[in-house]
Design a protein around this motif. Sequence first.
Motif, mmCIF file in Angstrom:
data_model
loop_
_atom_site.group_PDB
_atom_site.id
_atom_site.type_symbol
_atom_site.label_atom_id
_atom_site.label_comp_id
_atom_site.label_asym_id
_atom_site.label_seq_id
_atom_site.Cartn_x
_atom_site.Cartn_y
_atom_site.Cartn_z
ATOM 1 N N LEU A 162 13.576 12.141 9.642
ATOM 2 C CA LEU A 162 12.845 10.981 8.912
ATOM 3 C C LEU A 162 12.103 9.974 9.499
ATOM 4 O O LEU A 162 10.805 9.424 9.198
ATOM 5 N N GLY A 163 12.576 9.796 11.430
ATOM 6 C CA GLY A 163 11.587 9.085 11.658
ATOM 7 C C GLY A 163 12.112 7.938 11.523
ATOM 8 O O GLY A 163 12.687 7.204 10.881
ATOM 9 N N THR A 164 11.647 7.411 12.477
ATOM 10 C CA THR A 164 11.832 5.754 13.002
ATOM 11 C C THR A 164 10.884 5.078 11.981
ATOM 12 O O THR A 164 9.484 5.282 11.703
ATOM 13 N N THR A 165 11.099 3.524 11.471
ATOM 14 C CA THR A 165 9.976 2.465 10.650
ATOM 15 C C THR A 165 9.679 1.661 12.170
ATOM 16 O O THR A 165 10.385 0.440 12.861
ATOM 17 N N PRO A 166 9.041 0.060 11.491
ATOM 18 C CA PRO A 166 8.445 -0.634 12.522
ATOM 19 C C PRO A 166 9.920 -1.379 11.325
ATOM 20 O O PRO A 166 10.149 -2.778 12.401
ATOM 21 N N LEU A 167 10.129 -1.362 10.235
ATOM 22 C CA LEU A 167 10.988 -2.161 9.128
ATOM 23 C C LEU A 167 12.583 -2.269 11.085
ATOM 24 O O LEU A 167 13.175 -3.365 11.186
ATOM 25 N N GLY A 168 12.827 -1.282 10.906
ATOM 26 C CA GLY A 168 13.994 -1.201 11.951
ATOM 27 C C GLY A 168 15.324 -0.858 11.443
ATOM 28 O O GLY A 168 15.251 -1.128 10.559
ATOM 29 N N ASP A 169 16.426 -0.398 11.476
ATOM 30 C CA ASP A 169 17.558 -0.323 11.650
ATOM 31 C C ASP A 169 18.404 -1.180 11.109
ATOM 32 O O ASP A 169 17.523 -2.184 12.100
ATOM 33 N N PHE A 170 19.626 -1.484 10.172
ATOM 34 C CA PHE A 170 20.451 -2.414 10.193
ATOM 35 C C PHE A 170 20.571 -3.100 10.871
ATOM 36 O O PHE A 170 20.624 -1.961 11.781
ATOM 37 N N THR A 226 0.400 -1.121 -0.197
ATOM 38 C CA THR A 226 0.067 -0.296 -0.075
ATOM 39 C C THR A 226 0.909 1.357 -0.060
ATOM 40 O O THR A 226 2.029 1.244 0.481
ATOM 41 N N LYS A 227 0.361 2.347 -0.593
ATOM 42 C CA LYS A 227 1.234 3.530 -0.411
ATOM 43 C C LYS A 227 1.447 4.128 0.842
ATOM 44 O O LYS A 227 2.800 4.187 1.565
ATOM 45 N N ASP A 228 0.673 3.301 2.050
ATOM 46 C CA ASP A 228 1.065 3.550 3.772
ATOM 47 C C ASP A 228 2.701 3.149 3.427
ATOM 48 O O ASP A 228 3.708 3.028 4.500
ATOM 49 N N ALA A 256 6.999 3.838 4.633
ATOM 50 C CA ALA A 256 7.776 3.340 5.263
ATOM 51 C C ALA A 256 8.387 2.580 4.938
ATOM 52 O O ALA A 256 10.129 3.037 5.424
ATOM 53 N N ILE A 257 8.944 1.992 3.990
ATOM 54 C CA ILE A 257 9.768 1.200 2.865
ATOM 55 C C ILE A 257 10.732 2.588 2.795
ATOM 56 O O ILE A 257 12.135 1.825 3.281
ATOM 57 N N SER A 258 10.424 3.243 2.148
ATOM 58 C CA SER A 258 11.138 4.160 1.962
ATOM 59 C C SER A 258 11.610 5.151 3.241
ATOM 60 O O SER A 258 12.791 5.583 2.476
ATOM 61 N N THR A 259 11.365 5.299 4.175
ATOM 62 C CA THR A 259 11.281 6.580 4.956
ATOM 63 C C THR A 259 12.988 5.207 5.511
ATOM 64 O O THR A 259 14.149 6.053 5.802
ATOM 65 N N GLN A 260 12.474 3.773 5.520
ATOM 66 C CA GLN A 260 13.667 3.078 6.219
ATOM 67 C C GLN A 260 14.930 2.812 5.254
ATOM 68 O O GLN A 260 16.187 3.076 5.662
ATOM 69 N N VAL A 261 14.971 2.660 3.974
ATOM 70 C CA VAL A 261 15.528 3.047 2.789
ATOM 71 C C VAL A 261 16.631 4.664 2.929
ATOM 72 O O VAL A 261 17.612 4.053 3.037
ATOM 73 N N SER A 289 16.998 11.226 -3.846
ATOM 74 C CA SER A 289 16.193 11.205 -4.665
ATOM 75 C C SER A 289 15.404 10.669 -5.559
ATOM 76 O O SER A 289 14.257 10.460 -5.903
ATOM 77 N N SER A 290 16.860 9.228 -5.698
ATOM 78 C CA SER A 290 15.752 7.764 -6.660
ATOM 79 C C SER A 290 15.075 7.209 -5.248
ATOM 80 O O SER A 290 14.504 6.116 -6.119
ATOM 81 N N THR A 291 14.532 7.673 -3.921
ATOM 82 C CA THR A 291 14.430 6.730 -3.425
ATOM 83 C C THR A 291 13.044 6.054 -3.514
ATOM 84 O O THR A 291 12.740 4.645 -3.326
ATOM 85 N N ASP A 292 12.222 6.354 -3.587
ATOM 86 C CA ASP A 292 10.940 6.281 -3.800
ATOM 87 C C ASP A 292 10.261 5.756 -5.551
ATOM 88 O O ASP A 292 9.416 4.722 -5.106
ATOM 89 N N ILE A 293 10.774 5.892 -6.169
ATOM 90 C CA ILE A 293 11.121 5.498 -7.571
ATOM 91 C C ILE A 293 11.397 4.001 -7.275
ATOM 92 O O ILE A 293 10.420 3.311 -7.266
ATOM 93 N N LEU A 294 12.565 3.515 -6.693
ATOM 94 C CA LEU A 294 13.310 3.006 -6.467
ATOM 95 C C LEU A 294 12.312 1.645 -5.699
ATOM 96 O O LEU A 294 12.435 0.376 -5.800
ATOM 97 N N VAL A 295 12.215 2.010 -4.991
ATOM 98 C CA VAL A 295 10.943 1.096 -3.719
ATOM 99 C C VAL A 295 9.957 0.968 -4.380
ATOM 100 O O VAL A 295 9.279 -0.286 -4.226
#
Lengths: 317, 282
Positions: B274-282, B3-5, B9-14, B35-41
């Motif tokens: 950016l804030g955190t996401t449920p995916l978590g940092d590496f 979904t868009k949401d 979240a993935i883009s924020t994590q990336v 700049s290309s994060t949202d596109i690639l995700v």
Amino acid sequence: MKKYTDTGKKDTRSGFGVGLLKAGQANPNVVALTADLKGSLKMDAFAAEFPERFIQCGIAEANMVGAAAGLAITGKIPFIGSFAEFVTGRVYDQIRQEVAYGCTNVKIASSHAGITLGEDGATHQTMEDIALMRALPGMVVLNPCDFNQTVQATLAAAKYNGPVYLRFGRPSVPNFTPEDEEFVIGKAIVMNPGTDVTLIATGHTVWESLLAAEALEAEGISAEVLDIATIKPLDEKAILDSLRKTGCAVVAEEHNHAGGLGEAVAGVLAAQLPRPLVFVNGEDKFGQSGTPAALMAAYGLDAAHIAEAAKKAIARK
Amino acid sequence: MQTKDQLKAISTQVRRDILRMVCMAKSGHPGGSMSSTDILVSLYFNHMNQSPATWRRDAKGQDAFILSAGHLTPVYYSTLARAGYFPVSELATFRQMGTRLQGHPSVRKQLPGVFQASGSLGQGLSAAAGIALGKKLDKENNFVFCLCGDGESEEGQIWEAGMFAVHHKLDNLIAFTDWNGQQIDGPVASVAGEGDLAAKWEAWGWRVIVADGHDFESIDQAFNLAKAGLGSGQPTMILFKSDMGHGVDFMAGTHKWHGSVPKPEQLEDALNQLGTTPLGDF
């Protein structure tokens, strides 16, 4: 002296054309690309038999290299063909990244190599291509000596899995090696056994070296002739075995000194078996317009110069 | 399908990954990566017929992707890891000795997801065109995607590839440009005056789509429209308008972050923004 018969003068690029067609018939993955030099590269027969597998790229060599790499990624075996300068110097970085570093199974078919390109002059006569291709990690560098050997080298290149630089020429030259002798990548061929001096040759200078050996024999000098059809990987053992016997050598090549076969042989001998060595090559010069034969003589690459160099090498023993 | 949401979240994590990777490596290219994060995700999670389980370098029976702008490895590696091509923990090895995550993409370390080496600019579109042509020869209908930079498009080979793809009717080739208007030495307009890329690609004979590279709906529509070009006989170029350094206020819209590494306090500020996401940092 082993006798060689010229079965009729033929250009080595026509050997490539025949080899390419045979490789295409043997393996449906073989494809051919050119940058507006289909006729010059003798790709017509392949293009006629396999129109879908012949890819015209127009005068855009850089893109041709990349497109070939892409085709190779999908499992094709692309042969890219143009004049030697335009598939090496012009696109060195593309070959480096897309083919050599990129580990793609691309075959670089390099025609009109060396000074025997002739009348077009120095812009088209590369005498630096072997140096450029030798420098690339993992690149196989082939430089067959006549029509028959070029057919076989093309077939060997198609079967080999990895990047290959296949160098051949424009002019008609003697055709003297056996018609169906399998080309083994990495193997030097002893064309004539001898005891006084080794003539190490590649491409068009192999025939010139055989002529030189004949002339030397008439003067009582026994010359061994080695055909270095694979410049990289170099058959070091064949060179060392021969030099242990003869004690001196000439390296003759239609290429400039820097980075050529002469330097490669010098490296082997300097490290493992120091012996007198005389170079016959284009030295550090550009070419000029002229007929192939006139240029070979003017730049000191013909049989007469090779025989002269052999005597110099022997004198230094 | 995400979904868009979820994509957000993935883009924020990336973007978090990108910044942490370049800071850990003390080198790398965060600006264009962001700049290309949202596109690639969006591409990897919703549009490519590609998966870590079936990935193979020859891309038989699946889509392929070439990163022509090879310096964008931070976003590329993070997206691949987040999509499951290799463990996210490996992102910590970016640019370190022995890593599979070389500074620019390499096939020598056999990192899953990487089809071809890139980094010397202007070459990837040719490789992508070659793969697209290979798929045509094999009667495959899969797509080849290729990310180019707008600065990169100053390279003449890009336009050679552009001509080639049209001539050979590669309608399975979908190139997209991260049109962020910046390159190392400054704004593209001041460095090389590239002009109207849309008009240029149209003149070259490509289908051209202009979209917002930070709006998931716009990205989604652009990829769908591009894929609808299969059968048209024309390759498609999507020009994604984007901001270098998008997502962090002090990094956005300037060439200065093309290849610069944030200082520790800047990293902290950026991650807070950016804030955190449920995916978590590496």
